[in-house]
Design an enzyme around this catalytic site. Sequence first.
Site, PDB file in Angstrom:
ATOM      1  N   SER A 102       0.806  -1.217   0.000  1.00 38.08           N
ATOM      2  CA  SER A 102       0.000   0.000   0.000  1.00 38.08           C
ATOM      3  C   SER A 102       0.844   1.274   0.000  1.00 38.08           C
ATOM      4  CB  SER A 102      -0.964  -0.056   1.194  1.00 38.08           C
ATOM      5  OG  SER A 102      -1.890   0.993   1.141  1.00 38.08           O
ATOM      6  N   ASP A 241      -2.726   6.487  -3.445  1.00 42.45           N
ATOM      7  CA  ASP A 241      -1.585   5.853  -2.780  1.00 42.45           C
ATOM      8  C   ASP A 241      -1.054   4.727  -3.673  1.00 42.45           C
ATOM      9  OD1 ASP A 241      -3.606   3.981  -2.410  1.00 42.45           O
ATOM     10  OD2 ASP A 241      -2.948   3.423  -0.400  1.00 42.45           O
ATOM     11  N   ASP A 243      -1.207   1.543  -3.920  1.00 46.44           N
ATOM     12  CA  ASP A 243      -2.016   0.448  -4.471  1.00 46.44           C
ATOM     13  C   ASP A 243      -3.403   0.914  -4.904  1.00 46.44           C
ATOM     14  OD1 ASP A 243      -3.077   0.729  -1.879  1.00 46.44           O
ATOM     15  OD2 ASP A 243      -3.590  -1.400  -1.748  1.00 46.44           O
ATOM     16  N   ASP A 245      -6.075   2.196  -3.369  1.00 48.63           N
ATOM     17  CA  ASP A 245      -7.336   2.071  -2.616  1.00 48.63           C
ATOM     18  C   ASP A 245      -7.606   3.294  -1.744  1.00 48.63           C
ATOM     19  OD1 ASP A 245      -5.456   1.612  -0.629  1.00 48.63           O
ATOM     20  OD2 ASP A 245      -6.303  -0.291   0.050  1.00 48.63           O
TER      21      ASP A 245
END
Length: 447
Positions: A102, A241, A243, A245
Site C-alpha cells: 500500500s 496511494d 495500491d 485504494d
Amino acid sequence: MGQRKFFGTDGIRGKVGESAIHPEFVTKLGWAAGKVLAGHGTNKVLIGKDTRISGYMLESALEAGLSAAGINIGLLGPMPTPAIAYLTKTFRSEAGIVISASHNPYYDNGIKFFSADGYKLDDDIELAIESMLEEPMTCVASNKLGKATRITDAAGRYIEFCKGSFPSDLSLKGMKIVVDCAHGATYHIAPNVLSELGADVIEIGTSPDGLNINDKVGATAMKATVDKVKETGADMGFALDGDGDRIMLVDHLGNVLDGDQILYIVARDALKSGRLSGGVVGTLMSNLGLEVGLSKLGIPFARSAVGDRYVMELLQQKGWAIGGENSGHILNLNIASTGDGIVAGLQVITAMLRAGMNLHELSGGFEVFPQTLINVRYDDSAGNPLESEDVKMAAKEAETSLGKTGRVLLRKSGTEPLIRVMVETDDEMHSLKWAEFIADAVRKVAN
C-alpha cells in the site's frame, strides 16, 4: 484453529527478505492457499501486484506454490488493489491475491487475499491457510499441476469499470485535473480513466522504477499534488496511494481534502439524489466535524475501530453502503466491494457537476474541528496506563468540560509502546489544554 500468526488486519506485511516476505515462505503460502481453496469451483486464482521491485520475486513464488497445489493462475501484472477485487469476481475465480504494501516504502511488501465475491477473505479461511502452513509442502502429480496465463486485457476491463461508475449523462470535458499515482499501481489506469471521460489530465507519479513508489508523491505526500495544481491552474488534484485504494483531493486553491471531507461530500450527494441507504460509517479517528456535519443533514453516523476491515464489518452489520477513514479509504458498497480511490474521486466530481460548484465551494458545510494528538511513551512491562484510575479521572474531567462540543480518545498504539491522547473540540486552545492535562496524567502513571 488457534490464534493468527501471520495475517494482520490487512493481510501479511513486512520488510522484504525478512520473516514472511521471503520467497521461501511465500511459495509455501501460495501452496497452503491453493490447498485450502482447491476444488471450490473454477480452480483458478488471480495474482496482481503494485510496482515494487520485489513484486516480480513474490509473484513467481506464489505462482510456484499455487501450481504445486494444482491451482491455475491468472497473472494480472501491476494493478490497483480494488481492480484485483473486481476482476476476481468478474473472472469467477476462487480468490484474488494482491502483492502490495500500500502506502509503505518500496522495501516493504505484503500479500492480501480477496474471496470469490471480491471481499476480503473470511477469518476462518485465513485461519485454515495458517493451519495448512504447518503441514509439510507436497506437490500434485505432473499432469495435475496448475498452469499460469497472463491476462492481457485486465487494465482495459478495469478502466471500463471505473468509467461505468460515472454517470453517462455527465462529462469531464473542460476540466483540468492533476493526477498523482505515487509511482504505484494506478500509473497506467487513473490518467486513462479521466482522459477517456473527457478531462485534460496532468500526470505526476506515473513513472515507476520499482524503487520510487510513494516516494515524495501520492496520498501520503501531498505537497507534489498541491504544487502541481497551483502551478498549472488545474481545477483539482487526485492523489492516490501506491495500491490505489486511497485518495486525497486538492481544490483549485491548493487546499487538501482528506477522507472525512470526501465522505461528507459523497454522503451529501447520495442523500440529495435519493441514493443514500441508511447512514455513514467512520472510525474512532474520524473528525468530529464529520459527525456534526452529517447530523445537520439528518444522516446517521457510526464509528468503527481504525482499519477499513472494521469499517466494512460495521457497514455490513448495519446494511449501509457508505463509509471510510480520514486516511482516504472510501467505501461505497453500491459500486465496489472494497475501497477504491479512483471511483471515490469520480463520485466527488459527480457531486461537483450536479451541484454546479467547484471543489472548494462543495467542501463548505463541513467544518474541520481542531484536533490535538499527543503520544506518550510508556514502559509496557509496568502495565497499561489506560487502566489507571487517575488517567480515567483526567479523561472524565476533560469530557465533562467539553460537553457536546468535543471528544476525547485514548488508545494504545498497535505497533509501539505509546498511548495516543487525542482531544478534539471546536476551540483549538481548549483542545490543546485538555490534551496536555490528560497526557500529564498518563506520564505520571507511565513513569
